[in-house]
Design a protein around this motif. Sequence first.
Motif, short mmCIF file in Angstrom:
data_model
loop_
_atom_site.label_atom_id
_atom_site.label_comp_id
_atom_site.label_asym_id
_atom_site.label_seq_id
_atom_site.Cartn_x
_atom_site.Cartn_y
_atom_site.Cartn_z
N HIS A 334 0.83 -1.21 0.00
CA HIS A 334 0.00 0.00 0.00
C HIS A 334 0.86 1.26 0.00
CE1 HIS A 334 -3.18 2.77 0.64
NE2 HIS A 334 -3.23 2.74 1.96
N PRO A 335 1.54 1.53 -1.13
CA PRO A 335 2.18 2.84 -1.27
C PRO A 335 1.06 3.83 -1.55
CG PRO A 335 2.60 1.44 -3.20
CD PRO A 335 1.70 0.68 -2.31
N VAL A 336 0.65 4.55 -0.53
CA VAL A 336 -0.67 5.19 -0.46
C VAL A 336 -1.11 5.85 -1.77
CG1 VAL A 336 -1.92 7.05 0.68
CG2 VAL A 336 -0.53 5.48 2.02
N GLY A 337 -0.30 6.77 -2.27
CA GLY A 337 -0.71 7.52 -3.46
C GLY A 337 -0.78 6.68 -4.72
N ALA A 338 -0.21 5.48 -4.70
CA ALA A 338 -0.22 4.63 -5.90
C ALA A 338 -1.37 3.64 -5.91
CB ALA A 338 1.11 3.87 -5.99
N THR A 339 -2.00 3.43 -4.76
CA THR A 339 -2.92 2.31 -4.60
C THR A 339 -4.12 2.34 -5.53
OG1 THR A 339 -2.24 1.66 -2.39
CG2 THR A 339 -4.56 1.31 -2.94
N GLY A 340 -4.81 3.45 -5.62
CA GLY A 340 -6.03 3.51 -6.43
C GLY A 340 -5.76 3.21 -7.89
N ALA A 341 -4.68 3.75 -8.43
CA ALA A 341 -4.34 3.49 -9.83
C ALA A 341 -3.92 2.04 -10.02
CB ALA A 341 -3.23 4.44 -10.28
N ALA A 342 -3.22 1.48 -9.02
CA ALA A 342 -2.81 0.08 -9.12
C ALA A 342 -4.01 -0.85 -9.12
CB ALA A 342 -1.86 -0.26 -7.96
N GLN A 343 -5.05 -0.48 -8.36
CA GLN A 343 -6.27 -1.31 -8.35
C GLN A 343 -6.94 -1.31 -9.72
OE1 GLN A 343 -8.19 0.92 -5.15
NE2 GLN A 343 -8.18 -0.93 -3.89
#
Lengths: 388, 388
Positions: A334-343
């Motif tokens: 969970h690299p916070v700022g990357a999570t939504g795009a990774a999902q």
Amino acid sequence: MTQVQLAGTGMTTFGSHPDRTGRDMFADAGLAALEDAGVPAGDVDELFYGNFVGTLSEGQGHQGPLMAEALGTTVPSRRIESACASSGLAVHDAVRAIRSGESDVVVAGGMERMTNMGTAGATKGLASAADDLYEVRSGVTFPGAYALMARAYFDEYGGTHEDLAHIAVKNHDNALANDHAHLRQEITVADALDAPEIASPFTLYDACPISDGAAAIVLTTPEYAAEHDLEADVAITGAGHGGDTMALHDRQSLSKTPATRDAAVDAYDDAGIEPSDISVAEVHDCFTIAEVLALEGLGLYSHGEAIGAARRGETCRDGELPVNLSGGLKAKGHPVGATGAAQVAAIATLLDGTHPRADAVDDATVGVAQNAGGTVASATVHVLEVME
Amino acid sequence: MTQVQLAGTGMTTFGSHPDRTGRDMFADAGLAALEDAGVPAGDVDELFYGNFVGTLSEGQGHQGPLMAEALGTTVPSRRIESACASSGLAVHDAVRAIRSGESDVVVAGGMERMTNMGTAGATKGLASAADDLYEVRSGVTFPGAYALMARAYFDEYGGTHEDLAHIAVKNHDNALANDHAHLRQEITVADALDAPEIASPFTLYDACPISDGAAAIVLTTPEYAAEHDLEADVAITGAGHGGDTMALHDRQSLSKTPATRDAAVDAYDDAGIEPSDISVAEVHDCFTIAEVLALEGLGLYSHGEAIGAARRGETCRDGELPVNLSGGLKAKGHPVGATGAAQVAAIATLLDGTHPRADAVDDATVGVAQNAGGTVASATVHVLEVME
């Protein structure tokens, strides 16, 4: 309304990369996404970039132009911050940019650098997603806040820590095939139950790790995709965004997440689908209970029903509705700022057959990604569909 | 394309308010804007909120939901960060939300709390708008960076520190009538020239102050405005956004700002106007030279010509093109995340006759606001027009 083609995805390995800079990681993810799409950086019209604690972790604000430059362009950019939902929201607003007709090609993504802050620094940074005056100063940490939500859920609907352990086991198991995952380590229910307690009822394996990493996707209009002969078989057909009070004490219920519900209603309406059309989901399992709350907020389960879903096998790889085949935040990281795009990238690759766990959802044509900020004071939901 | 009505504006006094929280200040500005518009908080569809260093100054990230709540709503929100252009960009993306048809009523604005950080803390926070690896660690501060740009301008086009002093005198003079201004203090050219040097060629009066404050505007569709009988005589008819390299050393010229130029070209094209149609401007004068660069980037002056504009009186209150009638960042103050929205609010009230300096531009029907991030690595431009 213009259709939004998802033309490419890219991500770094999520993990502990304390010596990598943010620009270095985002360049890797963004350039990989552009290469995957077959789109030159010179064709990008805008960048929507999510990051949460860059000013704390590397003294770097104003990361929009910096990250555009890392991709080899100086196009207009913005950093969007909504705590752990930062890049889900970057994707949401990027979808709007394509639909508005103002841009033909956009990159959406995000990055977080956290392990260089140390555990105490990262914990403090993450705490800034809660209400500083009324929660953080009273001693609330995120494990504590989600533990309160788990207790409230158990009180209202029943459920046990063992139910939650099954979610951790499932997501760790899913991550075993994912080269980009932070934790590629098989665990058992007994391991989860016997692990050190971090905030009752949670033990260590109820929490996602603190990770570094970046992720990006490339969105285009259908016209651009056709003209440039892109392989863009998946579209984002629904985008939703919801909000809630910041502090838990202002909510009517700790066991429901109206921000997710509102985002889901919007996204489904946007896509013209029903929850029953969805075959695969990536949801925001920063803590095991969060997966339960997400599945219920998304309308994939009734309230009180999702707690047993992993235990019953329904959300497992061979179940009816596989959830977090990427490993989720829990094991992918969970690299916070990357999570939504990774999902969103995970759902896209699960649908187009290029994800290492794609064989679990061979016939899937509709997937959903849910990203949450803080204790779900903000949430985004995206519906992705295979286009024939 | 849907027209974007500007229905209301609100701002706090800009100044030194170290004991006021961010939520307190944004509530003041946002609720004032809603009251000015005659729009209940319950009708707001979305919040676009700009803030730069909230995690550093008050340990508070995730300010979108917090500020929505401060207005009495839990609608979807996002924090947009592009250093000093944060709320200019919030307005830009809010305009897109209305035009896209997804929202009927949006609040755009921003807040910054800085004086509680102390001068060293605020300077460090502001420095995070530059490139940490290649500028900040080499000792570049913002006064130093803009001083380099001033030196480069003088070398290329001529001009003196006295020319810059006339800009400071003009903007201080304009602020005398503005109850919301941070510095309401008349200065002379001699005062400016004799002040302590901060970074050659700059003396103290070439720099804006470090300020606290908030500003907000309310945007609606024409249909909503008509249905609710709003007084919304001004519309945002053009919105532009530009980018550039983060670090000065990567630019072809230090005396030009392509991010402003690109944003202006976009905004004028959007509005269907020419620079010659513009009667009044609010531009980003964080340092006196920045006003010069802005006026040339906006195409209101040729390169090399704006340096003498204030000295010649052209941009003064009784000149042909009054600039920064609010006092500008220089004297009104510069609470970073609030500045862009405050500039748009100033132009709106200058055009509708409610600004204390509106008598200087009685017949004006077209105004422009330009907001810049860092050393203009990002910029937004908005065209506002009186609608008959």
